[in-house]
Design an enzyme around this catalytic site. Structure first.
Site, PDB file in Angstrom:
ATOM      1  N   SER A  15      -6.319   4.567   8.258  1.00  0.00           N
ATOM      2  CA  SER A  15      -6.986   4.276   6.986  1.00  0.00           C
ATOM      3  C   SER A  15      -6.267   3.126   6.281  1.00  0.00           C
ATOM      4  O   SER A  15      -6.890   2.142   5.846  1.00  0.00           O
ATOM      5  CB  SER A  15      -6.970   5.549   6.124  1.00  0.00           C
ATOM      6  N   LYS A  38      -7.446  -1.262   6.174  1.00  0.00           N
ATOM      7  CA  LYS A  38      -7.659  -2.014   4.922  1.00  0.00           C
ATOM      8  C   LYS A  38      -6.727  -3.218   4.861  1.00  0.00           C
ATOM      9  O   LYS A  38      -7.122  -4.292   4.409  1.00  0.00           O
ATOM     10  CB  LYS A  38      -7.410  -1.108   3.712  1.00  0.00           C
ATOM     11  N   ARG A  81     -12.555  12.893   3.630  1.00  0.00           N
ATOM     12  CA  ARG A  81     -11.241  13.536   3.767  1.00  0.00           C
ATOM     13  C   ARG A  81     -10.784  14.124   2.428  1.00  0.00           C
ATOM     14  O   ARG A  81     -10.152  15.174   2.384  1.00  0.00           O
ATOM     15  CB  ARG A  81     -10.203  12.515   4.276  1.00  0.00           C
ATOM     16  N   HIS A 123       0.857  -1.190   0.000  1.00  0.00           N
ATOM     17  CA  HIS A 123       0.000   0.000   0.000  1.00  0.00           C
ATOM     18  C   HIS A 123       0.888   1.234   0.000  1.00  0.00           C
ATOM     19  O   HIS A 123       1.928   1.263   0.655  1.00  0.00           O
ATOM     20  CB  HIS A 123      -0.897   0.024   1.240  1.00  0.00           C
ATOM     21  N   ASP A 154     -13.884   3.079   6.576  1.00  0.00           N
ATOM     22  CA  ASP A 154     -12.753   3.835   5.998  1.00  0.00           C
ATOM     23  C   ASP A 154     -13.179   4.446   4.668  1.00  0.00           C
ATOM     24  O   ASP A 154     -12.767   5.558   4.344  1.00  0.00           O
ATOM     25  CB  ASP A 154     -11.509   2.951   5.802  1.00  0.00           C
TER      26      ASP A 154
HETATM   27  N1  URA Z   1      -3.969   5.680   1.328  1.00  0.00           N
HETATM   28  C1  URA Z   1      -5.020   5.336   2.110  1.00  0.00           C
HETATM   29  O1  URA Z   1      -5.615   4.288   1.926  1.00  0.00           O
HETATM   30  N2  URA Z   1      -5.406   6.184   3.061  1.00  0.00           N
HETATM   31  C2  URA Z   1      -4.784   7.346   3.308  1.00  0.00           C
HETATM   32  O2  URA Z   1      -5.179   8.060   4.212  1.00  0.00           O
HETATM   33  C3  URA Z   1      -3.682   7.706   2.501  1.00  0.00           C
HETATM   34  C4  URA Z   1      -3.295   6.850   1.508  1.00  0.00           C
END
Ligand code: URA
Length: 419
Positions: free
Chosen positions: A168, A172, A153, A67, A146
């Site tokens: 966040s 995930k 956001r 990620h 999220d």
């Molecule tokens: N990627 C995400 O999933 N969340 C964030 O807040 C920033 C990048």
């Protein structure tokens, strides 16, 4: 906030009893005041608890994930995930859409005709089992809270917060059930973390949240002073990922992908060290197995893989405008944040939640920091929906480039790896 208060808030977000305006006020309070470690961990677990927590043990092997904390031109997933999957490590990944000035993998994938990223848990698990590669958006099943916070956001200037980013991302990663994750923590003008110290703090915070639930986490801190690769904009980036899997992509993108991928291979026990992991990935790249895996993955999620062989398989933007160097010299700076904001302005990202994006638009850079360019050489091409849109954005793209009469060294692509 107590654990109970955080859990109450996230339940309220899910059942609608916390209104959008209350949520956005709370998000801004977090941006301004921060959260301590315990609150950040509680928020992460409340986000996980808003959906299901997948159990990948039936798949029987190590399942990996990666990620990014968000950047400009960051199409790394589209390169690293097929390479790693083709090297025998299954990837099951939840990705996001564009966030603030940064792009999102789901938006990029949705520029492929027919591509479906909203998957049920069964489709997600089946894709990991059958193809060895799945990339999915948030659904009512996986960290849905999220998804709600993320959308809010994106349009309320509340992205830039360590606890909100850490929770966040980690919610995930935990919900999707992988055994090991490599986080790509971006640092620089086009990242939410502007200094290496901030990036390291975020990396350590996410690693510690992972450790507390038994998830192996490594973090690659990588440069985002300038956009990654050449292309910025959804379908332009998909094209560049294909080019990279054909062995003709930009060096910085390949370097980030190989570093992340080699760490995943080592974590999965498929390489005894990171160098061996890199070698394996290079073989997968050269044999074309990575590109074949991309094709298989796209087809499995309903996408038409024709674009892989036919560059016009993705609809091009109607207007293409070239920008030229106004002086000779070295490229000293390409302000990634300015380019990211320009990409939102031109329609590749969203300004309000209901905006639809134009997958065709964006920019392609022809020079990077450290390149020597002659006066009149091509610096960038704008891909726009109309002449007016190209003209409106031109000053921002031109202004993002700073030239120097002296030689400039290119930045280090991978700054540090934290394990
Ligand atoms: N990627 C995400 O999933 N969340 C964030 O807040 C920033 C990048």
């Amino acid at each position: 906030m107590s654990s109970e208060q955080i859990s109450w808030l996230i339940k309220g977000v899910m059942d609608g009893s916390v209104a959008d305006y209350q949520l956005s006020a709370w998000l801004m309070a977090v941006v301004l005041k921060g959260m301590n470690e315990r609150e950040t961990a509680d928020l992460t677990m409340a986000l996980v608890a808003s959906g299901k927590h997948l159990d990948m043990s039936s798949i029987g092997t190590f399942v990996g994930d990666k990620h990014s904390t968000g950047g400009v031109g960051d199409k790394t997933t589209l390169v690293v995930a097929p390479l790693v999957a083709a090297a025998g490590v299954p990837i099951g990944k939840m990705s996001g859409r564009g966030l603030g000035f940064s792009g999102g993998t789901i938006d990029k994938l949705e520029s492929i005709p027919g591509m479906l990223c909203t998957l049920s848990v069964e489709q997600f698990m089946e894709g990991v089992r059958k193809v060895g590669l799945v990339v999915a958006a948030q659904t009512p099943d996986l960290a849905p809270a999220d998804g709600i916070l993320y959308k809010m956001r994106d349009v309320t200037a509340t992205v830039d917060s360590l606890p909100l980013i850490a929770s966040s991302i980690m919610s995930k990663k935990i919900a999707a059930g992988a055994n090991g994750v490599v986080l790509d923590v971006k640092v620089g003008s086009g990242a939410f973390m502007k200094t290496p110290e901030q990036a390291r703090t975020l990396a350590v915070a996410m690693r510690d949240i992972g450790s507390s639930v038994g998830l192996q986490v490594r973090a690659v801190i990588s440069d985002m002073e300038q956009p990654l690769g050449w292309a910025v904009g959804n379908s332009l980036e998909v094209r560049e990922a294909v080019q990279t899997l054909r062995g003709r992509g930009p060096a910085d993108l390949l370097e980030v992908a190989l570093t992340i991928g080699a760490n995943l291979l080592q974590m999965a026990g498929k390489a005894s060290n990171v160098n061996e992991g890199r070698e394996k990935l290079r073989e997968v790249l050269q044999s074309g197995a990575g590109l074949r895996k991309l094709r298989e993955f796209v087809a499995n999620q309903g996408g038409d893989p024709a674009f892989i062989d036919d560059p016009d398989g993705l609809e091009p933007a109607p207007v293409q405008r070239e920008l030229f160097a106004w002086t000779e010299g070295w490229v000293e700076r390409i302000d990634a944040e300015a380019i990211g904001l320009a990409s939102v302005e031109i329609g590749a990202g969203r300004k309000v939640k209901t905006d639809s994006i134009d997958h065709r638009v964006g920019f392609v850079l022809h020079s990077k920091i450290g390149d020597r360019v002659a006066e009149g050489a091509k610096l960038a091409t704008i891909y726009a929906a109309s002449d007016e849109s190209a003209s409106n954005i031109e000053p921002a793209i031109r202004g993002a480039f700073v030239m120097s009469p002296r030689e400039v060294q290119p930045p280090l692509v991978v700054v540090e790896v934290i394990s």
